[in-house]
Scaffold this active site. Sequence first.
Site, short mmCIF file in Angstrom:
data_model
loop_
_atom_site.label_atom_id
_atom_site.label_comp_id
_atom_site.label_asym_id
_atom_site.label_seq_id
_atom_site.Cartn_x
_atom_site.Cartn_y
_atom_site.Cartn_z
N CYS A 130 0.84 -1.21 0.00
CA CYS A 130 0.00 0.00 0.00
C CYS A 130 0.87 1.26 0.00
O CYS A 130 2.01 1.23 -0.51
CB CYS A 130 -0.97 -0.02 1.18
SG CYS A 130 -2.30 1.18 1.03
N ASP A 201 -3.06 1.20 10.32
CA ASP A 201 -4.27 2.00 10.48
C ASP A 201 -4.69 1.97 11.94
O ASP A 201 -5.16 2.96 12.47
CB ASP A 201 -5.37 1.48 9.56
CG ASP A 201 -5.06 1.85 8.12
OD1 ASP A 201 -5.49 2.93 7.69
OD2 ASP A 201 -4.32 1.11 7.45
P1 RI2 Z 1 0.13 6.49 6.99
C1 RI2 Z 1 -3.46 3.39 4.56
O1 RI2 Z 1 -4.83 3.14 4.41
C2 RI2 Z 1 -2.63 2.11 4.51
O2 RI2 Z 1 -3.28 1.00 5.08
C3 RI2 Z 1 -1.41 2.56 5.29
O3 RI2 Z 1 -0.61 1.48 5.73
C4 RI2 Z 1 -2.08 3.30 6.44
O4 RI2 Z 1 -3.17 4.00 5.84
C5 RI2 Z 1 -1.19 4.24 7.21
O5 RI2 Z 1 -0.78 5.31 6.41
P2 RI2 Z 1 -5.72 3.89 3.27
O6 RI2 Z 1 -6.06 5.27 3.83
O7 RI2 Z 1 -0.61 7.14 8.13
O8 RI2 Z 1 -4.96 3.92 1.98
O9 RI2 Z 1 1.43 5.89 7.44
O10 RI2 Z 1 -6.97 3.03 3.19
O11 RI2 Z 1 0.28 7.42 5.81
#
Ligand code: RI2
Length: 311
Positions: A130, A201
């Site tokens: 991701c 998350d």
């Molecule tokens: P940061 C994202 O979720 C991913 O799962 C990623 O690992 C997590 O948020 C943390 O992201 P999504 O918003 O806070 O793409 O480290 O569903 O940027």
Amino acid sequence: MSKMSDLDETVAAIKAMKVRGALDIAVTAVKAMDRVLAVDAKDTESIVRKLSAAAKKLKSSRPTAVSLPNAVNYIIYLSEKNRNLPVKEFRRVLSSDIKRFAAEQEKALEKIAGIGANTIEDGDVILTHCNSDTVMQILKKAWKDGKNIEVVCTESRPRYQGHISVEELTGAGIPTILIIDSAVHLSMKRLKVDKVLVGADTVCANGDLINKIGTSQIALCAKEQDIDFIVATESLKFSPQSVMGSVVEIEERDTSEVVEKGRFPKVRVMNPAFDITDAEYISMIITEYGVIPPQAAYHLLKEKFGWELDL
Ligand code: RI2
């Protein structure tokens, strides 16, 4: 059609993932609360009510990343604490608290980048899933420190956040390889992956990790091949609700992200956005307070969220 309010626009942007990544979502939400402070109100009580209504809306925008309720609840806690102040003073105190809170998150990210970069060795091949801003900062810092790394990015279907990671990493000059999600097991062997590094998350009191769908399969592959599985997260993503026994809701997103509507009329399509990785698959968690084992999550929670937990 009537124009959307600033708050509704923020909620819509989070829902549509125009703003995404657990930390960004939280910081964007508290900044929206800062703007609520500025709306017309005759007394402190009516602002407190507006803030609390805004908090409810913001928290309902995405259900899984706990950084969102943690951030919003903290601002509500401060607003309750200061509700006896005259309106002008209340606005000033809360607004500066919100700005301080947002700046603290930036500092936490910077701190993690430094600590995380220390865990990376020259020549490491690192697999990530991701797009986590926290992970990106660590990798860029390690590269800047002169570590000759290579990063393997999964596509992260269905929304392809892996492409964002590829853009960021190649933009920083870091050698990057893009693979499809189902190539993780094979690629770990072929590319001789040394470490897996993912964001979070939510981290639960028992050390379990909730992260982008597919993370738990990667952890299983890492375990099988004796590869370190490392999580990088600000303490804002630890869940105080989990200490009280609550189970984290896994977001189910619209199935049109997976397959066009009506294509398979008799088929139930599922689109869970996150999954749960058991603490026993996690080698370490990098936080702004240092590197901890997943088993230490409860202690960090007690320390950090005492104001909410009342323990
Ligand atoms: P940061 C994202 O979720 C991913 O799962 C990623 O690992 C997590 O948020 C943390 O992201 P999504 O918003 O806070 O793409 O480290 O569903 O940027």
